[in-house]
Design a protein around this motif. Structure first.
Motif, PDB file in Angstrom:
ATOM      1  N   ARG A 108       0.840  -1.204   0.000  1.00 25.00           N
ATOM      2  CA  ARG A 108       0.000   0.000   0.000  1.00 25.00           C
ATOM      3  C   ARG A 108       0.873   1.252   0.000  1.00 25.00           C
ATOM      4  O   ARG A 108       2.005   1.236   0.498  1.00 25.00           O
ATOM      5  CB  ARG A 108      -0.957  -0.005   1.188  1.00 25.00           C
ATOM      6  N   PHE A 109       0.299   2.307  -0.562  1.00 22.70           N
ATOM      7  CA  PHE A 109       1.044   3.552  -0.749  1.00 22.70           C
ATOM      8  C   PHE A 109       0.297   4.710  -0.088  1.00 22.70           C
ATOM      9  O   PHE A 109      -0.911   4.877  -0.308  1.00 22.70           O
ATOM     10  CB  PHE A 109       1.218   3.841  -2.244  1.00 22.70           C
ATOM     11  N   PRO A 110       0.999   5.516   0.721  1.00 20.25           N
ATOM     12  CA  PRO A 110       0.352   6.644   1.405  1.00 20.25           C
ATOM     13  C   PRO A 110       0.159   7.830   0.461  1.00 20.25           C
ATOM     14  O   PRO A 110       0.821   8.867   0.568  1.00 20.25           O
ATOM     15  CB  PRO A 110       1.341   6.973   2.531  1.00 20.25           C
ATOM     16  N   ALA A 111      -0.747   7.691  -0.505  1.00 24.19           N
ATOM     17  CA  ALA A 111      -0.945   8.703  -1.554  1.00 24.19           C
ATOM     18  C   ALA A 111      -1.477  10.010  -0.971  1.00 24.19           C
ATOM     19  O   ALA A 111      -1.986  10.037   0.156  1.00 24.19           O
ATOM     20  CB  ALA A 111      -1.899   8.155  -2.606  1.00 24.19           C
ATOM     21  N   GLN A 145      -4.155  11.827  -1.415  1.00 23.94           N
ATOM     22  CA  GLN A 145      -5.552  11.918  -1.014  1.00 23.94           C
ATOM     23  C   GLN A 145      -5.931  10.837  -0.002  1.00 23.94           C
ATOM     24  O   GLN A 145      -6.630  11.103   0.964  1.00 23.94           O
ATOM     25  CB  GLN A 145      -6.454  11.810  -2.255  1.00 23.94           C
ATOM     26  N   GLN A 146      -5.483   9.609  -0.251  1.00 23.67           N
ATOM     27  CA  GLN A 146      -5.775   8.499   0.650  1.00 23.67           C
ATOM     28  C   GLN A 146      -4.843   7.343   0.316  1.00 23.67           C
ATOM     29  O   GLN A 146      -4.257   7.304  -0.759  1.00 23.67           O
ATOM     30  CB  GLN A 146      -7.228   8.047   0.489  1.00 23.67           C
ATOM     31  N   GLU A 147      -4.709   6.412   1.243  1.00 21.79           N
ATOM     32  CA  GLU A 147      -3.859   5.256   1.007  1.00 21.79           C
ATOM     33  C   GLU A 147      -4.441   4.400  -0.116  1.00 21.79           C
ATOM     34  O   GLU A 147      -5.654   4.175  -0.178  1.00 21.79           O
ATOM     35  CB  GLU A 147      -3.757   4.421   2.286  1.00 21.79           C
ATOM     36  N   TRP A 202       1.213  10.711  -7.117  1.00 24.56           N
ATOM     37  CA  TRP A 202       2.029  11.916  -6.989  1.00 24.56           C
ATOM     38  C   TRP A 202       2.248  12.575  -8.348  1.00 24.56           C
ATOM     39  O   TRP A 202       2.343  13.785  -8.442  1.00 24.56           O
ATOM     40  CB  TRP A 202       3.361  11.571  -6.329  1.00 24.56           C
ATOM     41  N   HIS A 213       7.991   5.185  -2.848  1.00 20.90           N
ATOM     42  CA  HIS A 213       6.742   5.532  -2.171  1.00 20.90           C
ATOM     43  C   HIS A 213       6.200   4.364  -1.335  1.00 20.90           C
ATOM     44  O   HIS A 213       5.382   4.581  -0.438  1.00 20.90           O
ATOM     45  CB  HIS A 213       5.692   5.982  -3.194  1.00 20.90           C
ATOM     46  N   ASP A 269       7.916  -1.503   3.008  1.00 20.47           N
ATOM     47  CA  ASP A 269       7.425  -2.737   2.379  1.00 20.47           C
ATOM     48  C   ASP A 269       8.361  -3.236   1.281  1.00 20.47           C
ATOM     49  O   ASP A 269       8.494  -4.442   1.066  1.00 20.47           O
ATOM     50  CB  ASP A 269       6.031  -2.509   1.780  1.00 20.47           C
TER      51      ASP A 269
END
Length: 432
Positions: free
Chosen positions: A30-33, A35-37, A64, A117, A121
């Motif tokens: 998962r990526f901490p984008a 707007q939201q993960e 991003w 990003h 992980d």
């Protein structure tokens, strides 16, 4: 990351990464984008450099990249769907802000940003990776070996020592096999942005383990992006001058259709601003019978509205998956295009692609030496599997109770990671 296997589904629209241990299900990176993960990492790249300091180049990927484009669309070059020219011999390189990039440069830049990003992980990658690949690469005359060579170079730059490639629908089949309670012959249809791929696999149990045997496969280089182009070609392009005329030396001539074919490739839109054809289009504003339409085309290309248009098309396609009628709405700058679209109308536009997909399904059955009755289960995955006309292809061949859908974005990557547990991978994956 010792003991973990990693699967990477590099898709035309999204890229998904999964990890699997010695047992249990795979888990998604998962990526901490902004707007939201998210776990579905948009397959997009952005390049930005302020005009006064072109050497201060910033490269971004995924959500991003989209954010960078939205913040400064005029000075940001956004590239989407670049997987679609992986197998194109005619694509050798592209120039971005004064620097030349080959396909493998774009892919490695994308993968390196994805790894960054992902944080912890993917901080310590295993030596081996299983990468998904389409059965048939996108493009008019795709060169499979060329695409795999380009993949190889990019994934080596990420640090992998052993890179194996497995068909994307086979990865989805491994994911689906977890749910099987009995032996079954499974047809998997994977519908992405650039390709539609099919595999037929026999799953059985022996000595407490699931044994899988590949039986047949096929694919075709059309899918969601081709559906998008049909919407643009029928709804947007006429408002940008397609089908209209211009005057030259006293003659009335049709506006060349080639100016609008670029909309079939999201990755090519940003290139138009610096092309010879762009100069021709600007000249047409003075000569067009309907100059306001050509002016809209110039604004769309000059102001880099490609992503806004992409979002409008995606919203319509999604709405028509659950509604019989929906409104297309594209608004950017001085341009406002609104038009109601019936699902039946949309299905008429994509009829040529549906016919190709239908033929590929039958080819997979023939390759396996089966009729539809010989298939026990059907698993449909990928974003375009949500299009009702695509599903109808299967409902015409198989009873409803045999057909399952779901996990549209995660199934391939998870299956590829689970595949890494196989004692003998030679049946499922190959080197470049």
């Amino acid at each position: 990351m010792t003991g973990l296997s990693i699967g990477i589904d590099f898709g035309t629209t999204n890229t998904v990464v999964a990890l699997a241990g010695a047992d249990g299900p795979a888990h998604l990176v998962r990526f901490p984008a902004p707007q939201q993960e998210v776990f579905a990492f948009r397959s997009a790249l952005s390049f930005h450099a302020p005009p006064e300091h072109p050497s201060d180049r910033t490269v971004e990927a995924g959500p991003w990249a989209i954010e960078a484009y939205v913040e400064d669309p005029l000075e940001t070059r956004l590239i989407q769907s670049f997987k679609s020219f992986a197998a194109s011999e005619s694509f050798t390189e592209t120039q971005i802000i004064g620097r030349r990039y080959q396909f493998e440069d774009l892919l490695s830049a994308f993968l390196l940003k994805l790894r960054d990003h992902a944080g912890s992980d993917l901080a310590d990658l295993p030596r081996r990776v299983i990468v998904g690949r389409p059965v048939i690469f996108a493009g008019g005359a795709p060169k499979e070996e060329l695409a795999l060579q380009r993949y190889e170079t990019a994934f080596q730059r990420l640090g992998f020592e052993e890179i194996l490639y497995a068909y994307e629908p086979v990865g989805a089949a491994f994911f689906f096999a977890r749910e099987l309670a009995e032996d079954a012959t499974v047809l998997v249809g994977d519908f992405g942005g650039g390709t539609s791929d099919f595999s037929i696999i026999r799953f059985s149990r022996a000595n407490g383990e699931i044994v899988s045997t590949p039986m047949g496969r096929s694919g075709v280089g059309v899918a969601g992006d081709a559906f998008d182009y049909r919407i643009i070609d029928n709804v947007v392009s006429p408002e940008l001058g397609k089908g209209s005329s211009y005057t030259s030396f006293g003659k009335v001539l049709p506006i060349p259709n080639r100016y609008y074919s670029t909309f079939a490739r999201w990755d090519q839109l940003a290139l138009m601003r610096a092309s010879r054809e762009m100069r021709e289009i600007r000249k047409l504003v003075r000569e067009a019978v309907e100059p306001e339409k050509i002016a809209r085309l110039v604004e769309t290309l000059d102001e880099n509205y490609g992503y806004v248009l992409y979002r409008a098309v995606s919203r319509l396609k999604e709405a028509l998956s659950s509604q019989e009628r929906a409104e297309f709405a594209f608004e950017a700058g001085t341009i406002a295009i609104r038009r109601p679209v019936d699902r039946a109308e949309f299905e008429g536009w994509i009829a040529p692609e549906l016919a190709l997909i239908e033929t590929a399904v039958d080819e997979a059955l023939a390759d396996a030496g089966l009729t539809a009755e010989g298939v026990d289960r059907v698993f449909l995955t990928g974003g375009s599997s949500l299009v009702p006309a695509v599903r109808d292809i299967f409902h015409r061949r198989f009873p409803t109770e045999k057909i399952e859908t779901g996990s549209e974005l995660e199934s391939i990557a998870s299956g590829l990671a689970l595949m890494g547990r196989e004692r003998d991978l030679t049946k499922w994956a190959r080197r470049a």
